[in-house]
Design a protein around this motif. Structure first.
Motif, PDB file in Angstrom:
ATOM      1  N   SER A 196      -8.756  -1.342   1.907  1.00  0.00           N
ATOM      2  CA  SER A 196      -9.402  -0.913   0.658  1.00  0.00           C
ATOM      3  C   SER A 196     -10.557   0.048   0.925  1.00  0.00           C
ATOM      4  CB  SER A 196      -9.911  -2.132  -0.120  1.00  0.00           C
ATOM      5  OG  SER A 196     -11.025  -2.736   0.533  1.00  0.00           O
ATOM      6  N   THR A 227      -7.040  -2.782  -5.084  1.00  0.00           N
ATOM      7  CA  THR A 227      -5.665  -2.316  -5.108  1.00  0.00           C
ATOM      8  C   THR A 227      -4.829  -3.087  -4.102  1.00  0.00           C
ATOM      9  OG1 THR A 227      -6.400  -0.116  -5.722  1.00  0.00           O
ATOM     10  CG2 THR A 227      -4.178  -0.322  -4.861  1.00  0.00           C
ATOM     11  N   GLY A 228      -3.616  -3.472  -4.497  1.00  0.00           N
ATOM     12  CA  GLY A 228      -2.763  -4.246  -3.613  1.00  0.00           C
ATOM     13  C   GLY A 228      -2.205  -3.424  -2.475  1.00  0.00           C
ATOM     14  N   SER A 229      -1.960  -4.085  -1.344  1.00  0.00           N
ATOM     15  CA  SER A 229      -1.327  -3.461  -0.188  1.00  0.00           C
ATOM     16  C   SER A 229       0.088  -3.995  -0.050  1.00  0.00           C
ATOM     17  CB  SER A 229      -2.118  -3.764   1.088  1.00  0.00           C
ATOM     18  OG  SER A 229      -3.425  -3.238   1.003  1.00  0.00           O
ATOM     19  N   ARG A 277      -4.204 -12.933  -2.879  1.00  0.00           N
ATOM     20  CA  ARG A 277      -3.198 -13.062  -3.936  1.00  0.00           C
ATOM     21  C   ARG A 277      -1.939 -12.296  -3.558  1.00  0.00           C
ATOM     22  NH1 ARG A 277      -6.873 -11.407  -9.117  1.00  0.00           N
ATOM     23  NH2 ARG A 277      -6.826  -9.448  -7.925  1.00  0.00           N
ATOM     24  N   HIS A 278      -0.801 -12.891  -3.865  1.00  0.00           N
ATOM     25  CA  HIS A 278       0.492 -12.216  -3.705  1.00  0.00           C
ATOM     26  C   HIS A 278       1.051 -11.942  -5.095  1.00  0.00           C
ATOM     27  CE1 HIS A 278       4.901 -11.891  -3.253  1.00  0.00           C
ATOM     28  NE2 HIS A 278       4.602 -11.327  -2.086  1.00  0.00           N
ATOM     29  N   GLY A 322      -0.528 -10.937  -7.548  1.00  0.00           N
ATOM     30  CA  GLY A 322      -1.495 -11.409  -8.533  1.00  0.00           C
ATOM     31  C   GLY A 322      -1.655 -12.900  -8.588  1.00  0.00           C
ATOM     32  N   LEU A 368      -7.161  -6.609   4.536  1.00  0.00           N
ATOM     33  CA  LEU A 368      -7.117  -6.079   3.174  1.00  0.00           C
ATOM     34  C   LEU A 368      -8.397  -5.327   2.837  1.00  0.00           C
ATOM     35  CD1 LEU A 368      -5.458  -9.104   1.328  1.00  0.00           C
ATOM     36  CD2 LEU A 368      -4.431  -6.852   1.727  1.00  0.00           C
ATOM     37  N   THR A 392       3.186  -7.329  -2.796  1.00  0.00           N
ATOM     38  CA  THR A 392       1.844  -6.839  -2.473  1.00  0.00           C
ATOM     39  C   THR A 392       0.861  -7.983  -2.306  1.00  0.00           C
ATOM     40  OG1 THR A 392       1.275  -6.618  -4.816  1.00  0.00           O
ATOM     41  CG2 THR A 392       2.224  -4.681  -3.719  1.00  0.00           C
ATOM     42  N   LEU A 393      -0.135  -7.737  -1.465  1.00  0.00           N
ATOM     43  CA  LEU A 393      -1.254  -8.660  -1.287  1.00  0.00           C
ATOM     44  C   LEU A 393      -2.536  -7.956  -1.684  1.00  0.00           C
ATOM     45  CD1 LEU A 393      -0.609 -10.354   2.193  1.00  0.00           C
ATOM     46  CD2 LEU A 393      -0.095 -11.271  -0.068  1.00  0.00           C
ATOM     47  N   ASP A 394      -3.451  -8.688  -2.296  1.00  0.00           N
ATOM     48  CA  ASP A 394      -4.773  -8.148  -2.600  1.00  0.00           C
ATOM     49  C   ASP A 394      -5.779  -9.286  -2.613  1.00  0.00           C
ATOM     50  OD1 ASP A 394      -5.509  -8.209  -6.043  1.00  0.00           O
ATOM     51  OD2 ASP A 394      -3.847  -9.287  -5.133  1.00  0.00           O
TER      52      ASP A 394
END
Length: 240
Positions: A159, A2-4, A217-218, A220, A155, A207-209
């Motif tokens: 998570s 999940t992105g933050s 990824r920013h 996606g 990250l 978001t970053l994940d």
């Protein structure tokens, strides 16, 4: 994963200090970092800041700018938020500076101010005291060229549910000629406030994940380096 949400960004680079919501341009190079003064960071007197060496000043300043950018600088009750940063050389410059105070008069003049900052994590403690942060704080030894080790670990921490907010980034002073084998493409300090959730994600920087392979990824889209992360975030805010 999940992105933050990226809620705030702050930095000190060769071009000086800055933060996302006031940024006109951003660049993080390997160039020398200008001396950071208390007036550059805090409008009010701050005796602790004035005693810090450059490495700790740069790191604490970037944390302050990131929290200010996210609207989280001021506090009344402690927050369960952590800090993690990647580095190659850490506080090696401070260690050398301290050792040079030990040499005169047979070791009779060591600096207590410098001695208290001869671990790369010391400025994290200063930040935790200054801003009421009680989460995990750590420095990551990161030889990777993308300088994203701290961001990856933050990250992962989010998570896993270790805490709901993390400051993630990188800190490095410019290369010292005395240590030609230790070079980094990014000098200065950069921190981002990452949150699992935020009241208005549109007010942040996207978001970053992490991908399954560990790529940052920013929105996606895979990011290849620290500089690119900030540019992606600033571009997102400019479009939103």
């Amino acid at each position: 994963m999940t992105g933050s949400v990226v809620a705030g960004i702050g930095w000190v680079t060769s071009l000086g200090p800055g933060r996302g919501r006031e940024a006109r341009e951003f660049s993080m190079t390997s160039g020398p970092i200008p001396h950071v003064t208390r007036e550059d960071v805090f409008p009010e007197p701050n005796l602790r800041f004035g005693r810090l060496p450059q490495y700790s000043r740069v790191g604490l300043a970037a944390v302050a700018f990131a929290l200010r950018d996210a609207g989280m600088e001021h506090w009344e009750t402690k927050r369960f938020a952590g800090i993690v940063a990647s580095t190659r050389t850490g506080c090696l410059a401070t260690d050398v500076e301290y050792y040079n105070t030990v040499l005169p008069e047979g070791g009779g003049l060591p600096s207590p101010n410098l001695f208290s900052c001869t671990l790369p994590t010391c400025f994290l403690g200063e930040a935790a005291i200054q801003f009421g942060l009680t989460g995990p704080t750590l420095i990551v030894d990161d030889p990777a060229e993308d300088a994203l080790g701290g961001v990856r670990m933050a990250l992962e921490s989010l998570s896993w549910g270790e805490c709901g907010t993390m400051l993630a980034g990188h800190i490095e002073l410019a290369a010292d000629p005395a240590f030609p084998g230790i070079l980094s493409p990014y000098a200065g300090a950069l921190f981002m406030v990452l949150e699992i959730a935020r009241d208005s994600a549109a007010g942040g920087y996207g978001t970053l994940d992490l991908s399954e392979g560990g790529a940052v990824r920013h929105g996606g889209i895979e990011i290849t380096g620290l500089d690119e992360v900030v540019r992606a975030c600033l571009s997102f805010r400019g479009r939103s």
